[in-house]
Design a protein around this motif. Structure first.
Motif, short mmCIF file in Angstrom:
data_model
loop_
_atom_site.label_atom_id
_atom_site.label_comp_id
_atom_site.label_asym_id
_atom_site.label_seq_id
_atom_site.Cartn_x
_atom_site.Cartn_y
_atom_site.Cartn_z
N MET A 121 46.15 -51.60 54.42
CA MET A 121 46.09 -52.44 53.24
C MET A 121 46.49 -53.88 53.58
O MET A 121 47.08 -54.13 54.63
N LYS A 122 46.18 -54.79 52.66
CA LYS A 122 46.58 -56.18 52.81
C LYS A 122 47.97 -56.37 52.21
O LYS A 122 48.16 -56.28 51.00
N MET A 123 48.94 -56.62 53.07
CA MET A 123 50.31 -56.80 52.60
C MET A 123 50.53 -58.26 52.25
O MET A 123 50.39 -59.15 53.10
N GLN A 124 50.87 -58.54 50.98
CA GLN A 124 50.98 -59.91 50.48
C GLN A 124 52.30 -60.57 50.84
O GLN A 124 52.36 -61.80 50.96
N ASN A 125 53.37 -59.82 50.99
CA ASN A 125 54.66 -60.40 51.37
C ASN A 125 55.46 -59.35 52.15
O ASN A 125 55.07 -58.18 52.23
N MET A 126 56.54 -59.80 52.71
CA MET A 126 57.36 -58.93 53.55
C MET A 126 58.08 -57.89 52.69
O MET A 126 58.64 -58.21 51.64
N MET A 138 35.97 -30.29 50.82
CA MET A 138 35.24 -31.48 50.38
C MET A 138 34.96 -32.43 51.55
O MET A 138 33.89 -33.02 51.65
N LEU A 139 35.94 -32.55 52.46
CA LEU A 139 35.78 -33.45 53.59
C LEU A 139 34.63 -33.03 54.49
O LEU A 139 33.97 -33.88 55.11
N HIS A 140 34.38 -31.72 54.57
CA HIS A 140 33.29 -31.24 55.42
C HIS A 140 31.92 -31.66 54.89
O HIS A 140 30.93 -31.63 55.63
N ALA A 173 33.00 -47.52 46.70
CA ALA A 173 33.47 -46.39 47.50
C ALA A 173 32.96 -45.08 46.91
O ALA A 173 32.56 -44.17 47.65
N GLY A 174 32.97 -44.97 45.58
CA GLY A 174 32.47 -43.75 44.94
C GLY A 174 30.98 -43.55 45.20
O GLY A 174 30.53 -42.42 45.45
N ILE A 209 37.12 -44.35 53.09
CA ILE A 209 38.48 -44.53 52.58
C ILE A 209 39.13 -45.75 53.19
O ILE A 209 39.84 -46.51 52.51
N ARG A 210 38.87 -45.98 54.48
CA ARG A 210 39.43 -47.16 55.13
C ARG A 210 38.87 -48.44 54.51
O ARG A 210 39.58 -49.44 54.33
N TYR A 211 37.58 -48.42 54.16
CA TYR A 211 36.97 -49.58 53.49
C TYR A 211 37.66 -49.83 52.15
O TYR A 211 37.98 -50.98 51.81
#
Length: 210
Positions: A147-152, A88-90, A184-185, A99-101
């Protein structure tokens, strides 16, 4: 619309327990899947997974239990999945960027990762505890980069120098918007190239083995 996903995984000796809860419409709809048993089959080289699904609509609504299922995955099926993923990746240009977005729109919080390790020997236990610390730190670093990490996160390791033990508890919460997943889809479809991929099925694998 925001979607909240709660993940909990617990491992102790040969027992594994995985639960995933999905909340929609501000928590009015809750879908919970439990995998109370994940083990290797004693009679064949395959992975046995039991799962149970529960659905709840509304705060005071009754829980609707789904069917309890037991699935068995062979090594060949897992290899087919990896092969199909590569195929699929090809066919998708810039898959990593897409995916990074998507992951950049994810918010992850309340990470709790506790482990108890012991090999019955102080020196060996100290070495394995240090290795586990390094692995956890690397994984948390990768997650925070995407990802956005909200807390430690709360990371703990409890070495046991007098006995053999291996236990792990991991919990976290992930939130994202349905619109970002849809975008993304759409990008995956937009940047598709070539014809249909040839995906391996389990029936084909059985025929080859026979």
């Amino acid at each position: 619309m925001k979607i909240t996903v709660k993940i909990r995984y617990y491992h102790a000796k040969d027992n594994d327990d995985l639960s995933i809860e999905i909340r929609l419409l501000f928590g009015l709809i809750r879908i919970k899947k439990k995998f109370p048993l994940i083990k290797v089959d004693d009679n064949s080289p395959s992975l046995v997974v039991k799962e149970e699904t529960k659905v709840k609509v509304g705060e005071d609504g009754p829980k609707q239990k789904g069917d309890k299922k037991t699935k068995q995955f062979t090594a060949q099926e897992l290899l087919n999945t990896l092969s199909n993923t590569k195929e699929m990746l090809h066919h998708i240009v810039g898959f990593h960027r897409i995916i990074r977005y998507l992951l950049s729109k994810f918010q992850i919080k309340d990470i709790e990762w506790s482990s108890i390790v012991g090999l019955g020997d102080a020196a060996h236990t100290g070495a394995i505890a240090g290795a586990v610390w390094a692995v956890k730190g690397a994984i948390i670093g990768i997650v925070s980069n995407y990802m956005k990490m909200q807390n430690m996160p709360h990371i703990h390791i409890y070495p046991q120098f007098q006995r053999n033990v291996s236990e792990t508890l991991f919990k976290c919460m992930i939130r994202f918007r349905l619109g970002h997943a849809m975008i993304a889809g759409i990008k995956l479809v937009k940047y598709w190239k070539g014809g249909l991929p040839h995906l391996k099925t389990n029936n084909e694998a059985s025929a080859i083995q026979k």
